[in-house]
Design an enzyme around this catalytic site. Structure first.
Site, mmCIF file in Angstrom:
data_model
loop_
_atom_site.group_PDB
_atom_site.id
_atom_site.type_symbol
_atom_site.label_atom_id
_atom_site.label_comp_id
_atom_site.label_asym_id
_atom_site.label_seq_id
_atom_site.Cartn_x
_atom_site.Cartn_y
_atom_site.Cartn_z
ATOM 1 N N ASN A 87 -15.182 -3.857 1.611
ATOM 2 C CA ASN A 87 -14.031 -4.417 0.923
ATOM 3 C C ASN A 87 -14.223 -5.920 0.814
ATOM 4 O O ASN A 87 -14.960 -6.527 1.606
ATOM 5 C CB ASN A 87 -12.758 -4.099 1.711
ATOM 6 N N CYS A 118 -3.765 -4.856 2.324
ATOM 7 C CA CYS A 118 -4.774 -4.083 3.055
ATOM 8 C C CYS A 118 -4.727 -4.537 4.507
ATOM 9 O O CYS A 118 -5.049 -5.694 4.805
ATOM 10 C CB CYS A 118 -6.167 -4.303 2.468
ATOM 11 N N ASN A 126 0.859 -1.185 0.000
ATOM 12 C CA ASN A 126 0.000 0.000 0.000
ATOM 13 C C ASN A 126 0.891 1.229 0.000
ATOM 14 O O ASN A 126 1.846 1.311 0.780
ATOM 15 C CB ASN A 126 -0.863 0.052 1.260
ATOM 16 N N ASN A 128 -9.258 8.078 0.247
ATOM 17 C CA ASN A 128 -8.881 7.150 -0.815
ATOM 18 C C ASN A 128 -8.503 7.933 -2.071
ATOM 19 O O ASN A 128 -8.759 9.138 -2.171
ATOM 20 C CB ASN A 128 -10.037 6.186 -1.114
ATOM 21 N N CYS A 183 -7.548 2.538 8.216
ATOM 22 C CA CYS A 183 -6.676 1.826 7.281
ATOM 23 C C CYS A 183 -5.496 1.307 8.089
ATOM 24 O O CYS A 183 -4.733 2.092 8.661
ATOM 25 C CB CYS A 183 -6.203 2.751 6.161
ATOM 26 N N GLY A 184 -5.346 -0.005 8.165
ATOM 27 C CA GLY A 184 -4.307 -0.597 8.988
ATOM 28 C C GLY A 184 -2.905 -0.227 8.543
ATOM 29 O O GLY A 184 -2.072 0.232 9.344
ATOM 30 N N ASN A 185 -2.613 -0.412 7.259
ATOM 31 C CA ASN A 185 -1.289 -0.060 6.750
ATOM 32 C C ASN A 185 -1.074 1.452 6.805
ATOM 33 O O ASN A 185 0.027 1.925 7.099
ATOM 34 C CB ASN A 185 -1.117 -0.571 5.319
ATOM 35 N N GLU A 233 -10.230 -3.375 -2.698
ATOM 36 C CA GLU A 233 -10.482 -2.254 -1.784
ATOM 37 C C GLU A 233 -11.448 -1.223 -2.363
ATOM 38 O O GLU A 233 -11.312 -0.812 -3.526
ATOM 39 C CB GLU A 233 -9.176 -1.552 -1.434
ATOM 40 N N ARG A 234 -12.379 -0.813 -1.515
ATOM 41 C CA ARG A 234 -13.225 0.333 -1.846
ATOM 42 C C ARG A 234 -12.352 1.567 -1.997
ATOM 43 O O ARG A 234 -11.328 1.703 -1.356
ATOM 44 C CB ARG A 234 -14.233 0.613 -0.720
#
Length: 251
Positions: A164, A191, A11, A60, A69-71, A181-182
């Site tokens: 997602n 993701c 990402n 986004n 968002c984890g990353n 991913e949306r």
């Protein structure tokens, strides 16, 4: 707009900080374009907060906002620490709630928001899916083979469930994940919240224990584990460059 480019296991994000809240959705569309901008999966803007180290605004590449968002959380924590905006252990506010991060050189650990199962009785395209929220909603199917991932099917499910879409496989106590991913509206190389949702499903189904190495499409190794009522997510981030991009309102 001065931004720093980060890569977090496939990402990529553009990160900046501002001193007040604003709408940066149009900026995100411009700057995240891989044809006419800098190119990224998303734009992250850090703004001040009275209680926590900071608050983030996450966009986004299509300009839509995402709660979590984890990353992106790991990249943001590294940016904040590197720029003197936060200590190595920090808490900041996302649209999904407060999360904690710890920065150790290039490795960043995030305490994700508590996951919860929305629905685990969904059948679509001959597969059984769970709908899990790990900060944002994810459809998850655990399969024996994930070498093939239908983007057409994923796109249909994304709009039907506003989520997602992930397929995953457990092999030798390791988890392998692919995600649509949306906001990007395509499969991405990784993701974080998608991997977390897949891990949570596998753990709750008895396929994995309380911790596991996880591999997204990028092939890079990450780590997920249970921690009380939530999950911890750990991996390296890469700070690649910084640049100034003139948005339309700055030209």
């Amino acid at each position: 707009m001065i931004v720093e480019k980060y890569n977090a296991n496939g990402n990529d994000f553009l990160i900046t900080h501002r001193f007040k809240r604003d709408d940066f959705s149009k900026d995100a569309i411009e700057i995240c374009s891989r044809q006419s901008g800098v190119g990224a999966d998303g734009l992250i803007v850090i703004i001040p907060h009275n209680e926590f180290e900071f608050e983030w605004l996450f966009y986004n590449s299509d300009g839509s906002e995402a709660e979590m968002c984890g990353n992106g959380s790991r990249a943001t924590a590294h940016y904040a620490y590197s720029n003197g905006l936060a200590p190595s252990e920090m808490k900041f506010l996302t649209g999904a709630g407060v999360i904690g991060c710890q920065v150790e050189d290039r490795v960043v650990t995030t305490d994700l928001t508590p996951p919860f199962i929305v629905n685990k009785k969904i059948e679509e395209f001959g597969k059984e899916w769970w709908l899990i929220n790990t900060g944002v909603p994810h459809l998850v199917a655990t399969l024996d083979d994930i070498s093939s991932f239908s983007i057409e099917e994923a796109r249909e499910l994304r709009y039907k469930y506003n989520a997602n879409v992930n397929i995953s496989k457990v092999e030798n106590d390791k988890l392998y994940v692919r995600t649509y991913e949306r906001g990007v509206e395509d499969e991405t190389l990784a993701c974080g919240t998608g991997m977390a949702a897949c891990f949570y499903k596998a753990h709750k189904s008895g396929l994995l224990g309380s911790e596991s190495d996880v591999f997204p499409k990028s092939g890079e190794k990450l780590y997920l584990a249970t921690k009380g009522n939530t999950l911890i997510f750990r991996g390296e981030v890469q700070r690649t460059f910084f640049t100034e991009f003139l948005t339309e309102k700055e030209r």
